[in-house]
Design an enzyme around this catalytic site. Structure first.
Site, PDB file in Angstrom:
ATOM      1  N   GLY A  48      42.548  26.892  68.543  1.00 55.07           N
ATOM      2  CA  GLY A  48      42.625  27.321  67.138  1.00 55.07           C
ATOM      3  C   GLY A  48      42.271  28.781  66.915  1.00 55.07           C
ATOM      4  N   GLU A  49      41.742  29.475  67.921  1.00 58.68           N
ATOM      5  CA  GLU A  49      41.402  30.901  67.729  1.00 58.68           C
ATOM      6  C   GLU A  49      42.678  31.725  67.556  1.00 58.68           C
ATOM      7  OE1 GLU A  49      38.926  32.372  70.887  1.00 58.68           O
ATOM      8  OE2 GLU A  49      37.210  31.140  70.262  1.00 58.68           O
ATOM      9  N   HIS A  73      40.623  39.432  40.807  1.00 62.43           N
ATOM     10  CA  HIS A  73      40.107  38.567  39.740  1.00 62.43           C
ATOM     11  C   HIS A  73      39.203  39.321  38.756  1.00 62.43           C
ATOM     12  CE1 HIS A  73      39.379  34.973  37.673  1.00 62.43           C
ATOM     13  NE2 HIS A  73      38.082  34.995  37.919  1.00 62.43           N
ATOM     14  N   LYS A  83      38.362  29.158  27.601  1.00 65.05           N
ATOM     15  CA  LYS A  83      38.441  28.149  28.673  1.00 65.05           C
ATOM     16  C   LYS A  83      37.056  27.806  29.198  1.00 65.05           C
ATOM     17  CE  LYS A  83      39.810  28.832  33.347  1.00 65.05           C
ATOM     18  NZ  LYS A  83      40.800  29.315  34.301  1.00 65.05           N
ATOM     19  N   ASP A  99      48.803  34.487  34.046  1.00 63.15           N
ATOM     20  CA  ASP A  99      47.487  34.402  34.691  1.00 63.15           C
ATOM     21  C   ASP A  99      47.538  35.149  36.022  1.00 63.15           C
ATOM     22  OD1 ASP A  99      44.848  33.733  34.892  1.00 63.15           O
ATOM     23  OD2 ASP A  99      45.136  31.562  34.899  1.00 63.15           O
TER      24      ASP A  99
HETATM   25  C1  R5P Z   1      40.347  31.891  36.878  1.00 65.74           C
HETATM   26  O1  R5P Z   1      39.638  32.354  35.975  1.00 65.74           O
HETATM   27  C2  R5P Z   1      41.708  32.417  37.202  1.00 65.74           C
HETATM   28  O2  R5P Z   1      42.080  33.454  36.373  1.00 65.74           O
HETATM   29  C3  R5P Z   1      42.738  31.319  37.144  1.00 65.74           C
HETATM   30  O3  R5P Z   1      42.892  30.882  35.809  1.00 65.74           O
HETATM   31  C4  R5P Z   1      42.338  30.158  38.008  1.00 65.74           C
HETATM   32  O4  R5P Z   1      41.978  30.588  39.272  1.00 65.74           O
HETATM   33  C5  R5P Z   1      43.460  29.143  38.112  1.00 65.74           C
HETATM   34  O5  R5P Z   1      43.005  28.059  38.840  1.00 65.74           O
HETATM   35  P1  R5P Z   1      43.622  26.619  38.631  1.00 65.74           P
HETATM   36  O6  R5P Z   1      45.097  26.742  38.800  1.00 65.74           O
HETATM   37  O7  R5P Z   1      42.983  25.794  39.722  1.00 65.74           O
HETATM   38  O8  R5P Z   1      43.219  26.149  37.284  1.00 65.74           O
END
Ligand code: R5P
Length: 294
Positions: free
Chosen positions: A35-36, A127, A189, A216
Site C-alpha cells: 500500500g505504500e 474553506h 446552517k 457552495d
Molecule cells: C461547509 O461549511 C462547506 O462549505 C460545505 O457546505 C460542506 O462541506 C458540505 O458538506 P456536505 O455535502 O457533507 O453537507
C-alpha cells in the site's frame, strides 16, 4: 517553469501546461503491494520553477503523501522553487480545535508539505481564507465561483437566484450574483458536531417562482445541498440547481441530491467526477502567470 501533473490531477496539469505553453514532466507512480506510494520524475527540473498539480480529494492521505514525495524528488533534482497547486486542499475544514483534544489538521498537513520541499501553494476556494496566513509558506486561494456562474449565464440562467447554504458562504453567493445579475441570499446552517446532521433556516429573501442555484465550495455527503434544496422547494422555487467548486460527492451524495429535486449538479475538475463540467485550467494558468511575473 515546468508543470508536473500529479497522479490525482493529470488532465488538469496537462491543460494548464498547454495554456501556458510550458513543458510537462511526467510523474510515474505506483503502489507497492503493502500500500505504500512510489513516485519517480520522468524528466528534468534542474534550475526550474517546478509546479506540481495534485488535488487531494479522496483518497486524501495517499494523495498528500504522493504530493510530498513528488516535492521531495523535485527539490533533490535541483528545482529552484517548488510550487504546489492543490485545487482541493484536504483537511482545510479542520482549521481549529472544535472539540477538546482535536488537532489543527491543516496546520499539521502544511508543515509536512513544507518539510518535503514545498515553497508555496496555490489552492482554489479554500474553506476559510484566514487559515492561509497560518501556513508555513506563501499560500494563495483563488476563486472559481465566477467561472461556475459564467457557465450558467452562458446557458441562459440570467438573473437566477444565487443561494449560499450558510452564512460563511455569503461571499460566494455575492460573487455568483454579480455574474448572473440576479438576487442572492443565504441560509443559517447548523451541523451537529457528533452526528454530522445538517439543518437550515431561511433568512430574508424571496425565491417564489424563481430558478435558484445553490453555490457552495464543497459538496461532500450532499447533506447541505439536500437541506437547502428542500427548503427552497417549500418556499416555492420553480427549479433548483447546485454548483460547487469541489465535487467530492462521497457515497450516495449524487443520488440523494437528485432525489431532493435538484435538476443538475455542476462542479469543476478540482475533483474529477461526472459533474466536473467547468475546468479550472484557465484560472490556475492565470495565477501561475502572475506568480512568474511578480
Ligand atoms: C461547509 O461549511 C462547506 O462549505 C460545505 O457546505 C460542506 O462541506 C458540505 O458538506 P456536505 O455535502 O457533507 O453537507
Amino acid at each position: 517553469m515546468k508543470i508536473l501533473p500529479g497522479p490525482a490531477s493529470k488532465d488538469l496539469g496537462e491543460k494548464i501546461a498547454q495554456l501556458l505553453g510550458v513543458q510537462t514532466v511526467p510523474v510515474f507512480f505506483k503502489n507497492f503491494p503493502d500500500g505504500e506510494s512510489y513516485v519517480r520524475l520522468e524528466g528534468t527540473v534542474e534550475g526550474e520553477t517546478a509546479v506540481i498539480v495534485q488535488t487531494t480529494s479522496p483518497p486524501q492521505d495517499t494523495r498528500l503523501i504522493q504530493l510530498a514525495l513528488i516535492a521531495d524528488a523535485t527539490k533533490r533534482n535541483n528545482a529552484v522553487k517548488v510550487v504546489a497547486v492543490v485545487p482541493y486542499l484536504a483537511y482545510a475544514r479542520q482549521d481549529k480545535v472544535f472539540l477538546k483534544g482535536e488537532p489543527i489538521s491543516i496546520e499539521a498537513v502544511a508543515r509536512m508539505l513544507k518539510a518535503a520541499g514545498v515553497d508555496s501553494l496555490i489552492t482554489v476556494n479554500v474553506h476559510q481564507q484566514n487559515i492561509l496566513a497560518k501556513l508555513p509558506f506563501q499560500a494563495k486561494s483563488i476563486s472559481a465561483i465566477s467561472l461556475l456562474a459564467e457557465h450558467f449565464r452562458q446557458r441562459g440562467f440570467k438573473e437566477a437566484f444565487a443561494l449560499a447554504p450558510d452564512k460563511g458562504a455569503i461571499g460566494i453567493a455575492q460573487e455568483a450574483a454579480k455574474v448572473l445579475g440576479g438576487d442572492y441570499g443565504y441560509l443559517e446552517k447548523h451541523r451537529d458536531r457528533y452526528t454530522g446532521l445538517v439543518s437550515v433556516e431561511k433568512k430574508e429573501f424571496d425565491v417564489k417562482g424563481k430558478t435558484a442555484i445553490i453555490f457552495d465550495d464543497i459538496i461532500s455527503t450532499g447533506g447541505t445541498i439536500v437541506a437547502a434544496a428542500n427548503l427552497l422547494h417549500e418556499l416555492g422555487t420553480t427549479k433548483v440547481y447546485a454548483a460547487c467548486v469541489h465535487p467530492l460527492l462521497v457515497d450516495e451524495a449524487e443520488r440523494r441530491i437528485r432525489e431532493a429535486g435538484v435538476a443538475e449538479i455542476v462542479g469543476t475538475d478540482s475533483v474529477p467526477s461526472p459533474v466536473s463540467k467547468v475546468s479550472l485550467a484557465p484560472l490556475i494558468a492565470q495565477a501561475l502567470r502572475e506568480l512568474q511575473s511578480g
